[in-house]
Write a protein that holds these residues in place. Structure first.
Motif, PDB file in Angstrom:
ATOM      1  N   PRO A   7       0.833  -1.209   0.000  1.00  0.00           N
ATOM      2  CA  PRO A   7       0.000   0.000   0.000  1.00  0.00           C
ATOM      3  C   PRO A   7       0.863   1.254   0.000  1.00  0.00           C
ATOM      4  O   PRO A   7       1.977   1.260   0.510  1.00  0.00           O
ATOM      5  CB  PRO A   7      -0.794  -0.110   1.307  1.00  0.00           C
ATOM      6  N   TYR A   8       0.321   2.320  -0.580  1.00  0.00           N
ATOM      7  CA  TYR A   8       1.003   3.604  -0.517  1.00  0.00           C
ATOM      8  C   TYR A   8       0.918   4.115   0.903  1.00  0.00           C
ATOM      9  O   TYR A   8      -0.084   3.956   1.575  1.00  0.00           O
ATOM     10  CB  TYR A   8       0.357   4.623  -1.466  1.00  0.00           C
ATOM     11  N   ARG A   9       1.979   4.736   1.354  1.00  0.00           N
ATOM     12  CA  ARG A   9       1.989   5.283   2.707  1.00  0.00           C
ATOM     13  C   ARG A   9       1.481   6.709   2.665  1.00  0.00           C
ATOM     14  O   ARG A   9       1.865   7.487   1.819  1.00  0.00           O
ATOM     15  CB  ARG A   9       3.399   5.241   3.260  1.00  0.00           C
ATOM     16  N   SER A  10       0.640   7.005   3.581  1.00  0.00           N
ATOM     17  CA  SER A  10       0.163   8.377   3.695  1.00  0.00           C
ATOM     18  C   SER A  10       0.022   8.715   5.174  1.00  0.00           C
ATOM     19  O   SER A  10      -0.083   7.837   6.028  1.00  0.00           O
ATOM     20  CB  SER A  10      -1.169   8.557   2.971  1.00  0.00           C
ATOM     21  N   ILE A  11       0.041  10.014   5.444  1.00  0.00           N
ATOM     22  CA  ILE A  11      -0.083  10.503   6.814  1.00  0.00           C
ATOM     23  C   ILE A  11      -1.173  11.563   6.832  1.00  0.00           C
ATOM     24  O   ILE A  11      -1.191  12.464   5.989  1.00  0.00           O
ATOM     25  CB  ILE A  11       1.244  11.128   7.307  1.00  0.00           C
ATOM     26  N   ARG A  12      -2.059  11.459   7.803  1.00  0.00           N
ATOM     27  CA  ARG A  12      -3.078  12.475   8.036  1.00  0.00           C
ATOM     28  C   ARG A  12      -3.167  12.699   9.541  1.00  0.00           C
ATOM     29  O   ARG A  12      -3.528  11.790  10.293  1.00  0.00           O
ATOM     30  CB  ARG A  12      -4.448  12.051   7.518  1.00  0.00           C
ATOM     31  N   LYS A  13      -2.803  13.891   9.985  1.00  0.00           N
ATOM     32  CA  LYS A  13      -2.924  14.259  11.402  1.00  0.00           C
ATOM     33  C   LYS A  13      -3.389  15.699  11.464  1.00  0.00           C
ATOM     34  O   LYS A  13      -2.888  16.551  10.737  1.00  0.00           O
ATOM     35  CB  LYS A  13      -1.586  14.115  12.130  1.00  0.00           C
ATOM     36  N   ARG A  14      -4.330  15.943  12.338  1.00  0.00           N
ATOM     37  CA  ARG A  14      -4.875  17.297  12.469  1.00  0.00           C
ATOM     38  C   ARG A  14      -5.124  17.588  13.942  1.00  0.00           C
ATOM     39  O   ARG A  14      -5.643  16.752  14.673  1.00  0.00           O
ATOM     40  CB  ARG A  14      -6.173  17.408  11.685  1.00  0.00           C
ATOM     41  N   SER A  15      -4.757  18.790  14.349  1.00  0.00           N
ATOM     42  CA  SER A  15      -4.974  19.232  15.723  1.00  0.00           C
ATOM     43  C   SER A  15      -6.464  19.444  15.972  1.00  0.00           C
ATOM     44  O   SER A  15      -7.188  19.921  15.101  1.00  0.00           O
ATOM     45  CB  SER A  15      -4.224  20.544  15.955  1.00  0.00           C
ATOM     46  N   PRO A  23      -7.084  24.618  12.155  1.00  0.00           N
ATOM     47  CA  PRO A  23      -6.420  23.768  13.144  1.00  0.00           C
ATOM     48  C   PRO A  23      -5.023  24.306  13.440  1.00  0.00           C
ATOM     49  O   PRO A  23      -4.377  24.892  12.571  1.00  0.00           O
ATOM     50  CB  PRO A  23      -6.360  22.400  12.472  1.00  0.00           C
ATOM     51  N   LEU A  24      -4.564  24.097  14.673  1.00  0.00           N
ATOM     52  CA  LEU A  24      -3.234  24.554  15.058  1.00  0.00           C
ATOM     53  C   LEU A  24      -2.181  23.943  14.147  1.00  0.00           C
ATOM     54  O   LEU A  24      -1.263  24.622  13.710  1.00  0.00           O
ATOM     55  CB  LEU A  24      -2.951  24.193  16.515  1.00  0.00           C
ATOM     56  N   TYR A  25      -2.329  22.651  13.835  1.00  0.00           N
ATOM     57  CA  TYR A  25      -1.452  22.004  12.851  1.00  0.00           C
ATOM     58  C   TYR A  25      -2.271  21.038  12.024  1.00  0.00           C
ATOM     59  O   TYR A  25      -3.294  20.509  12.470  1.00  0.00           O
ATOM     60  CB  TYR A  25      -0.266  21.292  13.512  1.00  0.00           C
ATOM     61  N   ASP A  26      -1.840  20.847  10.802  1.00  0.00           N
ATOM     62  CA  ASP A  26      -2.450  19.879   9.896  1.00  0.00           C
ATOM     63  C   ASP A  26      -1.336  19.252   9.079  1.00  0.00           C
ATOM     64  O   ASP A  26      -0.513  19.963   8.504  1.00  0.00           O
ATOM     65  CB  ASP A  26      -3.481  20.555   8.987  1.00  0.00           C
ATOM     66  N   ILE A  27      -1.299  17.936   9.052  1.00  0.00           N
ATOM     67  CA  ILE A  27      -0.295  17.197   8.292  1.00  0.00           C
ATOM     68  C   ILE A  27      -1.035  16.293   7.324  1.00  0.00           C
ATOM     69  O   ILE A  27      -1.880  15.493   7.750  1.00  0.00           O
ATOM     70  CB  ILE A  27       0.626  16.367   9.213  1.00  0.00           C
ATOM     71  N   ALA A  28      -0.750  16.437   6.039  1.00  0.00           N
ATOM     72  CA  ALA A  28      -1.404  15.613   5.017  1.00  0.00           C
ATOM     73  C   ALA A  28      -0.384  15.295   3.934  1.00  0.00           C
ATOM     74  O   ALA A  28      -0.066  16.139   3.100  1.00  0.00           O
ATOM     75  CB  ALA A  28      -2.609  16.335   4.438  1.00  0.00           C
ATOM     76  N   MET A  29       0.130  14.076   3.986  1.00  0.00           N
ATOM     77  CA  MET A  29       1.141  13.670   3.003  1.00  0.00           C
ATOM     78  C   MET A  29       0.738  12.340   2.378  1.00  0.00           C
ATOM     79  O   MET A  29       0.276  11.444   3.071  1.00  0.00           O
ATOM     80  CB  MET A  29       2.505  13.556   3.684  1.00  0.00           C
ATOM     81  N   GLY A  30       0.917  12.252   1.071  1.00  0.00           N
ATOM     82  CA  GLY A  30       0.630  11.017   0.361  1.00  0.00           C
ATOM     83  C   GLY A  30      -0.824  10.913  -0.049  1.00  0.00           C
ATOM     84  O   GLY A  30      -1.654  11.753   0.291  1.00  0.00           O
ATOM     85  N   PRO A  31      -1.141   9.861  -0.789  1.00  0.00           N
ATOM     86  CA  PRO A  31      -2.508   9.696  -1.291  1.00  0.00           C
ATOM     87  C   PRO A  31      -3.475   9.256  -0.194  1.00  0.00           C
ATOM     88  O   PRO A  31      -3.091   8.636   0.791  1.00  0.00           O
ATOM     89  CB  PRO A  31      -2.355   8.602  -2.343  1.00  0.00           C
ATOM     90  N   ASP A  32      -4.736   9.611  -0.376  1.00  0.00           N
ATOM     91  CA  ASP A  32      -5.811   9.176   0.511  1.00  0.00           C
ATOM     92  C   ASP A  32      -6.945   8.666  -0.360  1.00  0.00           C
ATOM     93  O   ASP A  32      -7.858   9.409  -0.721  1.00  0.00           O
ATOM     94  CB  ASP A  32      -6.269  10.330   1.400  1.00  0.00           C
ATOM     95  N   PRO A  33      -6.906   7.361  -0.731  1.00  0.00           N
ATOM     96  CA  PRO A  33      -7.912   6.816  -1.636  1.00  0.00           C
ATOM     97  C   PRO A  33      -9.339   6.921  -1.093  1.00  0.00           C
ATOM     98  O   PRO A  33     -10.281   7.069  -1.873  1.00  0.00           O
ATOM     99  CB  PRO A  33      -7.503   5.346  -1.794  1.00  0.00           C
ATOM    100  N   THR A  34      -9.521   6.871   0.223  1.00  0.00           N
ATOM    101  CA  THR A  34     -10.881   6.937   0.768  1.00  0.00           C
ATOM    102  C   THR A  34     -11.538   8.283   0.497  1.00  0.00           C
ATOM    103  O   THR A  34     -12.747   8.359   0.343  1.00  0.00           O
ATOM    104  CB  THR A  34     -10.873   6.672   2.290  1.00  0.00           C
ATOM    105  N   ASN A  35     -10.740   9.348   0.429  1.00  0.00           N
ATOM    106  CA  ASN A  35     -11.277  10.680   0.122  1.00  0.00           C
ATOM    107  C   ASN A  35     -10.995  11.098  -1.319  1.00  0.00           C
ATOM    108  O   ASN A  35     -11.259  12.237  -1.690  1.00  0.00           O
ATOM    109  CB  ASN A  35     -10.702  11.724   1.077  1.00  0.00           C
ATOM    110  N   GLY A  36     -10.411  10.212  -2.106  1.00  0.00           N
ATOM    111  CA  GLY A  36     -10.128  10.515  -3.511  1.00  0.00           C
ATOM    112  C   GLY A  36      -9.005  11.508  -3.724  1.00  0.00           C
ATOM    113  O   GLY A  36      -8.978  12.203  -4.738  1.00  0.00           O
ATOM    114  N   GLU A  37      -8.074  11.604  -2.792  1.00  0.00           N
ATOM    115  CA  GLU A  37      -6.949  12.531  -2.921  1.00  0.00           C
ATOM    116  C   GLU A  37      -5.713  11.798  -3.407  1.00  0.00           C
ATOM    117  O   GLU A  37      -5.321  10.791  -2.829  1.00  0.00           O
ATOM    118  CB  GLU A  37      -6.617  13.180  -1.572  1.00  0.00           C
ATOM    119  N   LEU A  38      -5.107  12.303  -4.471  1.00  0.00           N
ATOM    120  CA  LEU A  38      -3.840  11.747  -4.937  1.00  0.00           C
ATOM    121  C   LEU A  38      -2.673  12.293  -4.116  1.00  0.00           C
ATOM    122  O   LEU A  38      -1.659  11.629  -3.949  1.00  0.00           O
ATOM    123  CB  LEU A  38      -3.617  12.074  -6.414  1.00  0.00           C
ATOM    124  N   ARG A  39      -2.825  13.520  -3.631  1.00  0.00           N
ATOM    125  CA  ARG A  39      -1.801  14.166  -2.812  1.00  0.00           C
ATOM    126  C   ARG A  39      -2.483  14.844  -1.638  1.00  0.00           C
ATOM    127  O   ARG A  39      -3.606  15.323  -1.754  1.00  0.00           O
ATOM    128  CB  ARG A  39      -1.045  15.216  -3.637  1.00  0.00           C
TER     129      ARG A  39
END
Length: 159
Positions: A7-15, A23-39
């Motif tokens: 699987p492609y690795r992705s990170i999603r973290k939000r304050s 949000p104080l911080y938001d981290i979004a790296m890599g694809p998110d197939p569940t939300n249809g995001e390539l990046r």
């Protein structure tokens, strides 16, 4: 190169803490197939992602007050491969004060520099220091402005 079923690795973290509706911080790296995001697109006070928008933005494409990334569009500070900002530092820097391999700005310092005050290997502008010219006003300005002294081994007749 084949994926080999990994699987492609992705990170999603939000304050959960919000400031100014972000949000104080938001981290979004890599694809998110569940939300249809390539990046990943991070949006927050501190945003880190493939695309990042925030007060402090860090990412491949970064937009913010302070932006750091491959393409950095900063309002005050931009640092990256191609960057803009009041102070821009990078490969191609465009800003009020631009420092980079290619620099375009009111004050430009770089290998190729274009600005009102410009210093570099090849410089264009009103007051210029380059391999062929040493405008006295540019020597005075950069001598006062830069934190290190400019040393010129020669004075040519084409000032």
């Amino acid at each position: 190169m084949k994926n080999r079923g990994l699987p492609y690795r992705s990170i999603r973290k939000r304050s959960s803490r919000m400031v100014w509706g972000l949000p104080l911080y938001d981290i979004a790296m890599g694809p998110d197939p569940t939300n249809g995001e390539l990046r990943g697109h991070a949006r927050g006070i501190v945003a880190i992602g493939d695309f990042a928008t925030g007060v402090l933005a860090l990412g491949g494409v970064a937009r913010g007050i302070v932006a750091v990334g491959g393409l950095a569009l900063g309002l005050l500070l931009g640092v990256g491969g191609l960057c803009t900002g009041a102070l821009a530092v990078g490969g191609l820097a465009i800003g009020g004060i631009a420092i980079g391999g290619g620099a375009i700005g009111g004050i430009a310092i770089g290998g190729g520099a274009f600005g009102y005050y410009a210093v570099g290997g090849g410089a264009l502008g009103e007051h210029v220091i380059d391999g062929m010219r040493q405008d006295p006003e540019a020597v005075r300005f950069f001598g006062e402005w830069l934190p290190f002294p400019l040393e010129f081994p020669y004075r040519n007749s084409r000032n």
